[in-house]
Design an enzyme around this catalytic site. Structure first.
Site, short mmCIF file in Angstrom:
data_model
loop_
_atom_site.label_atom_id
_atom_site.label_comp_id
_atom_site.label_asym_id
_atom_site.label_seq_id
_atom_site.Cartn_x
_atom_site.Cartn_y
_atom_site.Cartn_z
N ASP A 95 -1.20 31.51 16.76
CA ASP A 95 -2.43 30.76 16.47
C ASP A 95 -3.54 31.75 16.21
O ASP A 95 -3.77 32.68 17.01
CB ASP A 95 -2.80 29.85 17.64
N HIS A 146 -4.18 24.86 11.13
CA HIS A 146 -4.68 24.71 12.50
C HIS A 146 -6.04 24.00 12.49
O HIS A 146 -6.79 24.07 13.46
CB HIS A 146 -4.79 26.09 13.15
N HIS A 245 -1.00 34.33 20.61
CA HIS A 245 -2.30 34.37 19.94
C HIS A 245 -2.55 35.73 19.31
O HIS A 245 -2.30 36.76 19.95
CB HIS A 245 -3.43 34.02 20.92
#
Length: 280
Positions: A95, A146, A245
């Site tokens: 992400d 996202h 991440h």
């Protein structure tokens, strides 16, 4: 000690006060024992429900966790959190909320091992890092949706507002890269509703949650290498969709070794597009 009352009114007031105190104490005791009961159930199945915040309950090492929505529930909306398989395959995803210098090291490690990954990006990441986006595409990675502004999507119930977040990023991506954004969606923070899943499906998207992640997103409180390996090696399982991440300096530092360790455990790495083919 027996209390004397000067009037019937005073007696009634005191009686009401006592009843209120008793009710509060009853609520406290009930909550206490409910919490103790729930704590004793943490390793058991989580009730299935395609609603709320994504959550996992881990049991035996090397086995998939129990999620708060079953594969069958999610499949109705072209959504995934892992693959049901005995094959040692990992689907690696990142992400990307912003860039703080760790993404190049992540891309280098992926390139060294020939590992495909999916990067779920938000609007400001696309605007601020067009070269990194192009590199992801050139090196064979998937870039997924996202959302444009990273809101709590579970609070969006109307289709036009949902569409604005999804299609707004599509337009920005096309403007930046000249390419269509692949139809892979991850809800920000894992917050979603069943209605969200249906709206994403209506827009042609598959939704991807995860079956393995760890607390790696606090930039000033990064986990140690040992803490990261404890979670990422101990909880890996066949068919895992792993969420990391890109902002994590720990991830940037350990990814080369982590990929090596997973490979030594007998795992290979698949792309999210492989999942789509298996579903078909």
């Amino acid at each position: 000690m027996i209390r004397k009352f000067r009037s019937l009114r005073e007696f009634k007031i005191d009686r009401r006060r006592c009843l209120r105190i008793s009710a509060v104490m009853l609520l406290f005791v009930t909550a206490f024992f409910a919490g103790r009961f729930a704590a004793g159930r943490t390793q058991k199945a989580v009730p299935a429900a395609a609603e709320g915040s994504w959550g996992l309950s881990f049991g035996q090492e090397g086995q998939p966790p129990t999620a708060n929505a079953s594969r069958e529930e999610l499949a109705k909306y072209d959504a995934w959190y892992s693959e049901e398989t005995a094959e040692k395959v990992i689907y690696l995803t990142f992400d990307c909320g912003y860039e703080n210098g760790n993404t190049p090291a992540i891309l280098e490690a992926l390139k060294k091992h020939g590992v495909p990954a999916a990067f779920f990006v938000v609007g400001n990441f696309v605007e601020d890092n067009p070269e990194l986006i192009r590199r992801m595409l050139e090196e064979g990675h998937i870039v997924g949706n996202h959302t444009l502004h990273h809101p709590d999507m579970s609070k969006i119930s109307e289709f036009p507002a949902f569409e604005e977040e999804i299609c707004g990023l599509e337009e920005l991506f096309l403007e930046t890269t000249g390419q269509e954004l692949p139809k892979y969606y991850r809800p920000p923070q894992g917050k979603y509703s069943e209605n969200n899943l249906a709206m994403a499906q209506k827009l042609g998207y598959q939704t991807f949650f995860w079956s393995l992640a760890y607390v790696d997103w606090y930039e000033d409180q990064q986990p140690s290498k040992e803490e990261a390996f404890e979670k990422l090696l101990g909880r890996i399982h066949p068919g895992a969709i792993v969420l990391l991440h890109n902002t994590s300096s720990t991830n940037g530092a350990i990814l080369d070794e982590l990929l090596t360790r997973w490979e030594e455990m007998g795992y290979r790495f698949g792309a999210l597009s492989d999942l789509e083919q298996h579903a078909g």
